[in-house]
Design an enzyme around this catalytic site. Sequence first.
Site, PDB file in Angstrom:
ATOM      1  N   TYR A 177      24.779  -9.533   0.160  1.00  0.00           N
ATOM      2  CA  TYR A 177      24.564  -9.551  -1.693  1.00  0.00           C
ATOM      3  C   TYR A 177      25.139  -8.718  -2.113  1.00  0.00           C
ATOM      4  CZ  TYR A 177      21.077  -5.943   0.090  1.00  0.00           C
ATOM      5  OH  TYR A 177      20.241  -5.052   0.837  1.00  0.00           O
ATOM      6  N   LYS A 209      19.015  -7.742 -11.581  1.00  0.00           N
ATOM      7  CA  LYS A 209      20.732  -6.920 -11.662  1.00  0.00           C
ATOM      8  C   LYS A 209      21.244  -6.741 -12.679  1.00  0.00           C
ATOM      9  CE  LYS A 209      21.286  -7.040  -6.677  1.00  0.00           C
ATOM     10  NZ  LYS A 209      22.171  -6.894  -5.712  1.00  0.00           N
ATOM     11  N   LYS A 212       7.571  -6.916  -7.504  1.00  0.00           N
ATOM     12  CA  LYS A 212       7.323  -6.624  -6.247  1.00  0.00           C
ATOM     13  C   LYS A 212       6.089  -6.934  -6.885  1.00  0.00           C
ATOM     14  CE  LYS A 212       9.073  -3.428  -3.303  1.00  0.00           C
ATOM     15  NZ  LYS A 212       9.041  -2.981  -1.719  1.00  0.00           N
ATOM     16  N   CYS A 257     -13.134 -16.210  31.786  1.00  0.00           N
ATOM     17  CA  CYS A 257     -12.729 -17.327  31.309  1.00  0.00           C
ATOM     18  C   CYS A 257     -13.351 -17.943  29.681  1.00  0.00           C
ATOM     19  CB  CYS A 257     -11.705 -18.290  31.794  1.00  0.00           C
ATOM     20  SG  CYS A 257     -10.732 -19.464  30.663  1.00  0.00           S
ATOM     21  N   SER A 302      19.250   3.234  -2.490  1.00  0.00           N
ATOM     22  CA  SER A 302      17.790   2.771  -2.179  1.00  0.00           C
ATOM     23  C   SER A 302      17.280   1.688  -4.077  1.00  0.00           C
ATOM     24  CB  SER A 302      16.264   3.348  -1.616  1.00  0.00           C
ATOM     25  OG  SER A 302      15.492   2.648  -2.402  1.00  0.00           O
ATOM     26  N   LEU A 303      16.120   1.155  -4.740  1.00  0.00           N
ATOM     27  CA  LEU A 303      16.188   0.389  -5.965  1.00  0.00           C
ATOM     28  C   LEU A 303      14.624   1.337  -6.215  1.00  0.00           C
ATOM     29  CD1 LEU A 303      17.423  -3.107  -4.990  1.00  0.00           C
ATOM     30  CD2 LEU A 303      18.028  -1.613  -6.062  1.00  0.00           C
ATOM     31  N   GLU A 350       1.062  -1.367   0.161  1.00  0.00           N
ATOM     32  CA  GLU A 350       0.161  -0.325   0.182  1.00  0.00           C
ATOM     33  C   GLU A 350       0.799   1.254  -0.458  1.00  0.00           C
ATOM     34  OE1 GLU A 350      -4.125  -1.050   2.295  1.00  0.00           O
ATOM     35  OE2 GLU A 350      -1.770  -1.584   3.484  1.00  0.00           O
ATOM     36  N   CYS A 357      -6.601 -14.934  31.847  1.00  0.00           N
ATOM     37  CA  CYS A 357      -7.083 -15.492  32.657  1.00  0.00           C
ATOM     38  C   CYS A 357      -6.827 -15.597  34.006  1.00  0.00           C
ATOM     39  CB  CYS A 357      -8.345 -17.266  32.189  1.00  0.00           C
ATOM     40  SG  CYS A 357      -8.113 -18.710  33.657  1.00  0.00           S
ATOM     41  N   GLU A 373      17.921 -12.256  -7.996  1.00  0.00           N
ATOM     42  CA  GLU A 373      18.072 -12.176  -6.341  1.00  0.00           C
ATOM     43  C   GLU A 373      16.592 -12.529  -5.543  1.00  0.00           C
ATOM     44  OE1 GLU A 373      21.479  -9.682  -4.742  1.00  0.00           O
ATOM     45  OE2 GLU A 373      21.608 -10.219  -6.613  1.00  0.00           O
ATOM     46  N   ASP A 419      12.753  -8.615   3.108  1.00  0.00           N
ATOM     47  CA  ASP A 419      13.021  -8.764   3.667  1.00  0.00           C
ATOM     48  C   ASP A 419      12.656  -7.848   5.109  1.00  0.00           C
ATOM     49  OD1 ASP A 419      10.695  -6.145   3.656  1.00  0.00           O
ATOM     50  OD2 ASP A 419       9.255  -7.361   4.400  1.00  0.00           O
ATOM     51  N   LYS A 461      14.280 -10.419  -3.267  1.00  0.00           N
ATOM     52  CA  LYS A 461      14.762  -9.285  -2.302  1.00  0.00           C
ATOM     53  C   LYS A 461      14.037  -9.271  -1.087  1.00  0.00           C
ATOM     54  CE  LYS A 461      13.489  -4.195  -2.879  1.00  0.00           C
ATOM     55  NZ  LYS A 461      12.996  -4.383  -1.227  1.00  0.00           N
ATOM     56  N   ASP A 514       3.907   1.500  -1.156  1.00  0.00           N
ATOM     57  CA  ASP A 514       4.614   1.587  -2.298  1.00  0.00           C
ATOM     58  C   ASP A 514       3.674   2.032  -3.603  1.00  0.00           C
ATOM     59  OD1 ASP A 514       6.737   0.587  -1.929  1.00  0.00           O
ATOM     60  OD2 ASP A 514       6.866  -1.511  -2.481  1.00  0.00           O
ATOM     61  N   CYS A 526      -6.401 -23.514  34.964  1.00  0.00           N
ATOM     62  CA  CYS A 526      -6.641 -23.278  34.027  1.00  0.00           C
ATOM     63  C   CYS A 526      -7.382 -24.324  32.860  1.00  0.00           C
ATOM     64  CB  CYS A 526      -6.888 -22.162  33.734  1.00  0.00           C
ATOM     65  SG  CYS A 526      -8.310 -21.997  31.335  1.00  0.00           S
ATOM     66  N   CYS A 542     -12.402 -21.868  31.899  1.00  0.00           N
ATOM     67  CA  CYS A 542     -12.526 -22.290  32.843  1.00  0.00           C
ATOM     68  C   CYS A 542     -13.781 -21.633  34.297  1.00  0.00           C
ATOM     69  CB  CYS A 542     -11.397 -22.218  33.674  1.00  0.00           C
ATOM     70  SG  CYS A 542     -10.345 -21.057  33.890  1.00  0.00           S
ATOM     71  N   GLU A 549      21.780  -7.758   3.994  1.00  0.00           N
ATOM     72  CA  GLU A 549      20.315  -7.763   4.900  1.00  0.00           C
ATOM     73  C   GLU A 549      20.290  -8.660   6.108  1.00  0.00           C
ATOM     74  OE1 GLU A 549      18.556  -5.715   2.727  1.00  0.00           O
ATOM     75  OE2 GLU A 549      16.574  -5.243   3.465  1.00  0.00           O
ATOM     76  N   ARG A 559      21.818   1.768   6.710  1.00  0.00           N
ATOM     77  CA  ARG A 559      21.498   2.608   6.007  1.00  0.00           C
ATOM     78  C   ARG A 559      21.383   3.871   6.454  1.00  0.00           C
ATOM     79  NH1 ARG A 559      17.755   1.225   0.952  1.00  0.00           N
ATOM     80  NH2 ARG A 559      16.179   1.962   2.826  1.00  0.00           N
TER      81      ARG A 559
HETATM   82  S1  IVH Z   1      20.515  -5.088  -3.849  1.00  0.00           S
HETATM   83  C1  IVH Z   1      22.314  -0.425  -5.061  1.00  0.00           C
HETATM   84  N1  IVH Z   1      19.999  -7.164  -3.368  1.00  0.00           N
HETATM   85  O1  IVH Z   1      15.801  -3.885  -0.765  1.00  0.00           O
HETATM   86  C2  IVH Z   1      21.597  -1.261  -4.845  1.00  0.00           C
HETATM   87  N2  IVH Z   1      19.046  -5.371  -1.781  1.00  0.00           N
HETATM   88  O2  IVH Z   1      13.943  -1.661  -2.262  1.00  0.00           O
HETATM   89  C3  IVH Z   1      21.323  -1.799  -3.930  1.00  0.00           C
HETATM   90  N3  IVH Z   1      17.512  -5.891  -0.825  1.00  0.00           N
HETATM   91  O3  IVH Z   1      18.238  -0.921  -0.147  1.00  0.00           O
HETATM   92  C4  IVH Z   1      20.978  -3.102  -3.064  1.00  0.00           C
HETATM   93  N4  IVH Z   1      17.291  -7.853  -0.636  1.00  0.00           N
HETATM   94  O4  IVH Z   1      17.890  -3.026   1.876  1.00  0.00           O
HETATM   95  C5  IVH Z   1      19.792  -6.013  -2.895  1.00  0.00           C
HETATM   96  N5  IVH Z   1      18.753  -9.152  -2.814  1.00  0.00           N
HETATM   97  C6  IVH Z   1      18.882  -8.085  -2.978  1.00  0.00           C
HETATM   98  C7  IVH Z   1      18.228  -7.514  -1.796  1.00  0.00           C
HETATM   99  C8  IVH Z   1      18.467  -5.523  -1.764  1.00  0.00           C
HETATM  100  C9  IVH Z   1      16.735  -7.052  -0.338  1.00  0.00           C
HETATM  101  C10 IVH Z   1      16.913  -4.112   0.102  1.00  0.00           C
HETATM  102  C11 IVH Z   1      17.914  -3.612   0.473  1.00  0.00           C
HETATM  103  C12 IVH Z   1      17.553  -2.223  -0.741  1.00  0.00           C
HETATM  104  C13 IVH Z   1      16.577  -2.198  -0.813  1.00  0.00           C
HETATM  105  C14 IVH Z   1      15.991  -1.320  -1.545  1.00  0.00           C
END
Ligand code: IVH
Length: 674
Positions: free
Chosen positions: A220, A284, A308, A402, A81-82, A34, A420, A107, A111, A109, A36, A426, A405, A166, A130
């Site tokens: 990574y 990548k 995503k 409860c 970030s990405l 949401e 309880c 790869e 969380d 992603k 995003d 119980c 019991c 991560e 970061r």
């Molecule tokens: S590469 C410059 N690889 O996603 C690019 N990031 O939304 C560096 N993340 O800041 C990131 N899995 O915290 C990369 N396999 C992965 C990842 C990953 C999770 C996170 C990372 C990044 C964020 C961006």
Amino acid sequence: MKNFEKRLNELYKLIEHHAKLYYDDDAPEISDFEYDALVKELKELEKNHPDLIRKDFLTNKVGGTVSELFAKVQHQTPMLSLDNVFNNEELENFFAKIAHEKNFTCEMKIDGLAVSLIYEDGIFIKGATRGNGQTGEDVTANLKLIESIPKKLINAPAGKLEVRGEVLMTLERFRAVNEVRRQRGENPFANPRNAAAGTLRQSEKNNYVIKQRGLDIFLYYIVDAQKFGITRQSNALKNLAAWGLPVQNAWEFCADLSSVENFISKWQIEREKLNYVTDGVVIKLDDLTQWPEIGATSHAPRWAVAYKYPPEEAKTKILDIEISVGRTGVLTPVAVLEPVRLAGTWVGRAGLHNADEIARKDIRVGDVVKVRKAAEIIPEVIEVDKSARTGSEEIFKMPERCPACSSEIVKIPGEVAYRCVNRASCPAQLKESIKYFASRDGMNIKGLGNTLAASLIKAGKIKNLSDIYKLKIDDWIGLEWTSINKGDKKTLRRVQISMAESIMEEIENSKSRPLVNLITALGIDEVGKNTAGILVGHFKNIDAIINADENELASIEGIGPIIARSVHEFFKSEENLNLIQEFRLAGLKMSDDTVPVSENRFENKTFVFTGTLSSMTRDEAGEKVKTLGGKVSNSISKKTNFLVAGDKTGSKLIKAEKFGVKILSENEFLEMIK
Ligand code: IVH
């Protein structure tokens, strides 16, 4: 003001609000998806109205803030970030700009939260979050408590090496941590990422919390990989793993965009099986020698993108709200749903966490709701479709007694939970205690689950945990066994006897479980498998734990004041001491007799430490020697076998030379304990 202008301002406000909840408070109210979507809408409006763009707004910079709790670290190379894409078309458009390129790595992603680790000659020396991408927080001390971060690399390059990855909490740990929080009447973490972020960004003083929660990491990214002769991201991942750094298995080299798309659709299903949360795929460009040329925007590279996945959500109706009573008496409301398909399975129940949550989301019996499969085992209700209300929906009220019991229900001030009060008898609490006692990390009694525990209690065969070891074959006959209610009487009896025999054998076998299992199985508040391991490792037998006072407990590395109090309180209770006595009589293990042979490699060897070690404290090094069967002394004598010399050594070195004691560098010592 025009409509789009109004919406734009609204979006700035909304995003600011939710970003604060996410980054600063580690407690989001809306899903990432949401969030995003809001950002995406904002970006589109901004694109059409460049004159209205707020350049200093957070989405036009890298997200995240820097807490005052930690020293600041300037990232030499910014932590970017990405950009996100949400479908194949957007993905193809993204890479259209570098259309001539082939060869990607995909790869998952992860969380979690991004961190940077710095190694010097293979030794971990510094780590940071970061933060805002330029400046992060120095969380070195906390990162050192994460077991999966190697303090020393294997065959690492000389000099400085910076790697990024991560920090995460596995689903298993997350569920255990939330279970404890619920039992304690605290609000559970919204998801594993918040749990990981909230844990890593704790004050160092709470180091026991960090240890107990057990974070993990996957790396990574290698900063300036080319400096080490690495020219492909796929090789970077292999190198990281070869240096001993954890790398996820869920990645593949993909020779073109169509194999990238295959990876994305394959892993949309496969990711359900991973033991950590992923929310997409990071694609990548494999040839990293091109990265500098392709470049980056102010906040994200152009050689990588995040695809995503949509969240797994569905709409259904709440038929009822039931109350389940947990092991420590906490009442948890659970929604009974009209069954609905979600992430490949039929779902009939959803967690509602607690009464506050129900009130906050205004959830009523009869409501049409959106449910989501998140990290919890049972799905959760995200929101109510208020437009579908007919007026006949019923507002939920916590019961006053409860449901198991009929004892009084209390709400402890400052806690969100209702409990309880009948902890001693119980039946619902006892049933949960039995299940927990018999679970894998506990006494591991296979077959003793929900149904049998409930039947045994109902039939009056078990009044407390120690009764498990007093059961006889006859006690099992006539119980309700779900799996065998068919067939004629004679067959039924024969089957029952044979099942009773096998579970009795299980119970008998459980007597030889190590002490750490028993300590876990007792279900002491705050004491899970990890903490039980620390206690047993330190005290070696249950009587020493029972007799330890609160201060002694709290002084153990990995045990904080809250755990110390809880352990002490538990063993102060007459009832619990009787329970232990019964277990002793039944023949359960009361001391730790697990000394693996291989761990005796330092038998009859005495170590002395001098100077500062970079990869661990001297106490930790001493512990290591002891677990390998050796002795540690403070002063050098003729009997000393090894002097381990760190930085800034003093007179011990001279003395050691005089006595002809072998002197080890830190690296040599690390080799020996490997
Ligand atoms: S590469 C410059 N690889 O996603 C690019 N990031 O939304 C560096 N993340 O800041 C990131 N899995 O915290 C990369 N396999 C992965 C990842 C990953 C999770 C996170 C990372 C990044 C964020 C961006």
